[in-house]
Write a protein that holds these residues in place. Sequence first.
Motif, mmCIF file in Angstrom:
data_model
loop_
_atom_site.group_PDB
_atom_site.id
_atom_site.type_symbol
_atom_site.label_atom_id
_atom_site.label_comp_id
_atom_site.label_asym_id
_atom_site.label_seq_id
_atom_site.Cartn_x
_atom_site.Cartn_y
_atom_site.Cartn_z
ATOM 1 N N MET A 1 -23.715 61.479 66.208
ATOM 2 C CA MET A 1 -22.421 61.314 66.858
ATOM 3 C C MET A 1 -22.451 60.062 67.730
ATOM 4 O O MET A 1 -23.344 59.878 68.534
ATOM 5 N N ALA A 2 -21.471 59.170 67.529
ATOM 6 C CA ALA A 2 -21.420 57.943 68.306
ATOM 7 C C ALA A 2 -20.971 58.249 69.726
ATOM 8 O O ALA A 2 -19.956 58.887 69.949
ATOM 9 N N THR A 3 -21.761 57.814 70.703
ATOM 10 C CA THR A 3 -21.425 58.031 72.105
ATOM 11 C C THR A 3 -21.635 56.743 72.869
ATOM 12 O O THR A 3 -22.298 55.819 72.397
ATOM 13 N N GLY A 4 -21.106 56.696 74.103
ATOM 14 C CA GLY A 4 -21.284 55.530 74.946
ATOM 15 C C GLY A 4 -19.984 54.772 75.110
ATOM 16 O O GLY A 4 -18.954 55.128 74.548
ATOM 17 N N PRO A 5 -19.997 53.704 75.938
ATOM 18 C CA PRO A 5 -18.801 52.894 76.125
ATOM 19 C C PRO A 5 -18.283 52.390 74.790
ATOM 20 O O PRO A 5 -19.059 52.002 73.912
ATOM 21 N N ILE A 6 -16.970 52.358 74.631
ATOM 22 C CA ILE A 6 -16.378 52.017 73.337
ATOM 23 C C ILE A 6 -16.835 50.644 72.844
ATOM 24 O O ILE A 6 -17.117 50.463 71.659
ATOM 25 N N GLY A 7 -16.936 49.673 73.754
ATOM 26 C CA GLY A 7 -17.320 48.332 73.319
ATOM 27 C C GLY A 7 -18.707 48.295 72.718
ATOM 28 O O GLY A 7 -18.927 47.721 71.650
ATOM 29 N N SER A 8 -19.669 48.926 73.387
ATOM 30 C CA SER A 8 -21.037 48.909 72.881
ATOM 31 C C SER A 8 -21.154 49.709 71.585
ATOM 32 O O SER A 8 -21.935 49.356 70.700
ATOM 33 N N VAL A 9 -20.367 50.793 71.456
ATOM 34 C CA VAL A 9 -20.397 51.583 70.221
ATOM 35 C C VAL A 9 -19.881 50.754 69.049
ATOM 36 O O VAL A 9 -20.497 50.713 67.978
ATOM 37 N N ILE A 10 -18.753 50.092 69.234
ATOM 38 C CA ILE A 10 -18.164 49.295 68.159
ATOM 39 C C ILE A 10 -19.101 48.160 67.753
ATOM 40 O O ILE A 10 -19.330 47.917 66.563
ATOM 41 N N LEU A 11 -19.665 47.469 68.736
ATOM 42 C CA LEU A 11 -20.600 46.384 68.413
ATOM 43 C C LEU A 11 -21.849 46.921 67.722
ATOM 44 O O LEU A 11 -22.379 46.300 66.802
ATOM 45 N N GLY A 12 -22.329 48.085 68.162
ATOM 46 C CA GLY A 12 -23.510 48.677 67.533
ATOM 47 C C GLY A 12 -23.269 49.039 66.089
ATOM 48 O O GLY A 12 -24.110 48.785 65.215
ATOM 49 N N LEU A 13 -22.115 49.644 65.795
ATOM 50 C CA LEU A 13 -21.778 49.980 64.410
ATOM 51 C C LEU A 13 -21.653 48.724 63.561
ATOM 52 O O LEU A 13 -22.149 48.665 62.428
ATOM 53 N N TYR A 14 -20.990 47.713 64.111
ATOM 54 C CA TYR A 14 -20.808 46.474 63.357
ATOM 55 C C TYR A 14 -22.142 45.787 63.091
ATOM 56 O O TYR A 14 -22.382 45.285 61.983
ATOM 57 N N GLU A 15 -23.011 45.776 64.067
ATOM 58 C CA GLU A 15 -24.329 45.163 63.900
ATOM 59 C C GLU A 15 -25.117 45.857 62.785
ATOM 60 O O GLU A 15 -25.754 45.205 61.959
ATOM 61 N N GLN A 16 -25.056 47.182 62.746
ATOM 62 C CA GLN A 16 -25.798 47.923 61.738
ATOM 63 C C GLN A 16 -25.203 47.770 60.341
ATOM 64 O O GLN A 16 -25.932 47.818 59.349
ATOM 65 N N GLY A 17 -23.883 47.599 60.273
ATOM 66 C CA GLY A 17 -23.248 47.612 58.961
ATOM 67 C C GLY A 17 -22.779 46.278 58.430
ATOM 68 O O GLY A 17 -22.322 46.197 57.284
ATOM 69 N N MET A 18 -22.911 45.195 59.201
ATOM 70 C CA MET A 18 -22.308 43.926 58.787
ATOM 71 C C MET A 18 -22.919 43.369 57.501
ATOM 72 O O MET A 18 -22.232 42.690 56.734
#
Length: 218
Positions: A1-18
């Motif tokens: 489950m994605a947790t944490g501040p929205i900005g860091s979550v979005i950047l983390g997902l993008y980094e993993q999936g880019m």
Amino acid sequence: MATGPIGSVILGLYEQGMTASPAQRAALLAQAGGEKANATLGDADRAAWRILTRYFGPAQDAVLTCPSCGAEVEFTLPANFSPPEAETEADLTIQYKGAAITLRLPRLSDLQNGPFDPRKLAPDAHWTDPDFRKAAEAALMAADPALKCDLALSCAACDTDQTQVLDVTGFVWARIEQAARALVRDVAKLARFYGWSEAEITAMTPVRRAIYLREMDE
């Protein structure tokens, strides 16, 4: 489950999936949305949609291309839209030409090594028989309607009513990529102006970042 501040979550997902494949991105979003790595395709889409509505709100603007005239069709998915829930996740048994044939719902692992092969759902079934294939697809759709999300649209340019299939995980990923790229631009501006770190900036709410960005321009 994605947790944490929205900005860091979005950047983390993008980094993993880019640099990942569409199938790998679907698995990433499924896990971020609380599903197991080898979820059914319907569960993966529902998990991806939970990520979308959690971080970007319930109503979603979208654009598709009209197949009749090539114009862009802009529309808003209503706040109550989501991939339909499954009727069952158990194996299915259909009767075909006097034989009982067992099918399982397609899973993320079925997409990992090239194009989807329906034989993985029932290795000994008659997939080359168009009538069987039609019956199998109908049974799978009845079990989990999220396997195909149809949208009824109308093109204002050519006045054509049409049905288009929504690629749920592709749509969600496009929204994440758009948001991540915009966030990176905001981080670069704020870091140069205020000297803050990426962690400090991405921990802010979008509204708070917008306040400081507006202040920079005044």
